[in-house]
Design a protein around this motif. Sequence first.
Motif, PDB file in Angstrom:
ATOM      1  N   SER A  71      26.096  53.557 119.073  1.00 42.04           N
ATOM      2  CA  SER A  71      25.501  54.759 118.486  1.00 42.04           C
ATOM      3  C   SER A  71      25.376  54.695 116.964  1.00 42.04           C
ATOM      4  CB  SER A  71      26.323  55.996 118.868  1.00 42.04           C
ATOM      5  OG  SER A  71      27.612  55.946 118.276  1.00 42.04           O
ATOM      6  N   SER A 104      18.051  55.630 121.822  1.00 44.09           N
ATOM      7  CA  SER A 104      18.660  55.812 123.143  1.00 44.09           C
ATOM      8  C   SER A 104      18.215  54.756 124.134  1.00 44.09           C
ATOM      9  CB  SER A 104      18.335  57.203 123.698  1.00 44.09           C
ATOM     10  OG  SER A 104      16.987  57.279 124.151  1.00 44.09           O
ATOM     11  N   GLN A 110      22.153  53.739 127.075  1.00 46.06           N
ATOM     12  CA  GLN A 110      21.514  54.197 128.301  1.00 46.06           C
ATOM     13  C   GLN A 110      22.531  54.466 129.411  1.00 46.06           C
ATOM     14  OE1 GLN A 110      18.759  55.194 129.904  1.00 46.06           O
ATOM     15  NE2 GLN A 110      17.823  55.469 127.899  1.00 46.06           N
ATOM     16  N   PHE A 113      23.011  58.064 129.786  1.00 48.41           N
ATOM     17  CA  PHE A 113      21.872  58.888 130.183  1.00 48.41           C
ATOM     18  C   PHE A 113      21.344  58.567 131.573  1.00 48.41           C
ATOM     19  CE2 PHE A 113      21.481  58.409 125.461  1.00 48.41           C
ATOM     20  CZ  PHE A 113      21.908  59.675 125.159  1.00 48.41           C
ATOM     21  N   VAL A 121      30.185  60.665 131.139  1.00 46.32           N
ATOM     22  CA  VAL A 121      30.043  61.634 130.045  1.00 46.32           C
ATOM     23  C   VAL A 121      31.305  62.477 129.916  1.00 46.32           C
ATOM     24  CG1 VAL A 121      28.755  63.642 129.231  1.00 46.32           C
ATOM     25  CG2 VAL A 121      27.534  61.708 130.258  1.00 46.32           C
ATOM     26  N   SER A 166      20.143  70.159 122.822  1.00 47.72           N
ATOM     27  CA  SER A 166      20.586  68.796 123.105  1.00 47.72           C
ATOM     28  C   SER A 166      20.357  68.448 124.568  1.00 47.72           C
ATOM     29  CB  SER A 166      22.066  68.620 122.740  1.00 47.72           C
ATOM     30  OG  SER A 166      22.906  69.369 123.613  1.00 47.72           O
ATOM     31  N   GLY A 167      20.313  69.472 125.420  1.00 50.99           N
ATOM     32  CA  GLY A 167      19.999  69.229 126.827  1.00 50.99           C
ATOM     33  C   GLY A 167      18.581  68.715 126.999  1.00 50.99           C
ATOM     34  N   ARG A 170      18.667  65.084 125.920  1.00 49.78           N
ATOM     35  CA  ARG A 170      19.279  64.250 126.964  1.00 49.78           C
ATOM     36  C   ARG A 170      18.301  64.019 128.114  1.00 49.78           C
ATOM     37  NH1 ARG A 170      24.090  62.473 128.884  1.00 49.78           N
ATOM     38  NH2 ARG A 170      24.122  62.154 131.136  1.00 49.78           N
ATOM     39  N   ALA A 173      15.900  61.384 127.111  1.00 49.67           N
ATOM     40  CA  ALA A 173      16.499  60.049 127.163  1.00 49.67           C
ATOM     41  C   ALA A 173      16.633  59.565 128.601  1.00 49.67           C
ATOM     42  CB  ALA A 173      17.868  60.066 126.476  1.00 49.67           C
ATOM     43  N   GLU A 174      17.007  60.474 129.508  1.00 42.95           N
ATOM     44  CA  GLU A 174      17.127  60.108 130.921  1.00 42.95           C
ATOM     45  C   GLU A 174      15.768  59.693 131.489  1.00 42.95           C
ATOM     46  OE1 GLU A 174      18.834  63.473 132.823  1.00 42.95           O
ATOM     47  OE2 GLU A 174      20.884  62.992 132.205  1.00 42.95           O
TER      48      GLU A 174
END
Length: 209
Positions: A71, A104, A110, A113, A121, A166-167, A170, A173-174
């Motif tokens: 990160s 990401s 990854q 995610f 997590v 942030s959701g 995320r 990124a997923e």
Amino acid sequence: MPRIRGSNIEEHHAMVWADLARALRELLLEQDYDSINMGHIAVRAGLARNTLYNYARDKGTLVLALTERASRPAVERVAAIAGRAETPAVQRMQEIIQAFLEESTDQTLQMMFRPGAGALVAAMPKGPGNPFNAIVSEVENVVRAGVASGEFRDVGDVQLTVELLSGVMRAGAERIGRDPATFEATVRATQAIILASLNRRHDARPRQE
């Protein structure tokens, strides 16, 4: 004494960390996080188990260390963008979203995610020990600056707002992790959703009678 790979000890450690990241990624594709132990990781990385304990005392510590290392580029990029006080907050937010989603795609990040990574997590520490905490803090600063300048609406609780947003990040990124070909479209959609939620013309707070 273990054989040193690379031209010096620093290069040797970097190579071992890369092997550990690869090993954990491969194992997560084969089994769930809870079923993986340090022995599995050591074997897959080509290390003696006692050598692995020189790098981390347990699986949770190892995952944290790997995530922190992976990160760092994202934290540095986001901090650099957020720190450009002369740049409009809207532009900084757009660039932060782009930078975060680009970073990401790192295979180690990854892991955080991928679908089914809930236990992984949950194993991350809350508060300052979480490597993503610095990114969240920088985004909060940009939101506050945007509110102060009038670019963003008064969101009230900035911390809660950023936590909710942030959701969206995320989810982006997923999506990219599942289908890298959607990268550009996902970046645009993520930017549009987040900026729409901060737009002054979109005030979702209930009106007082």
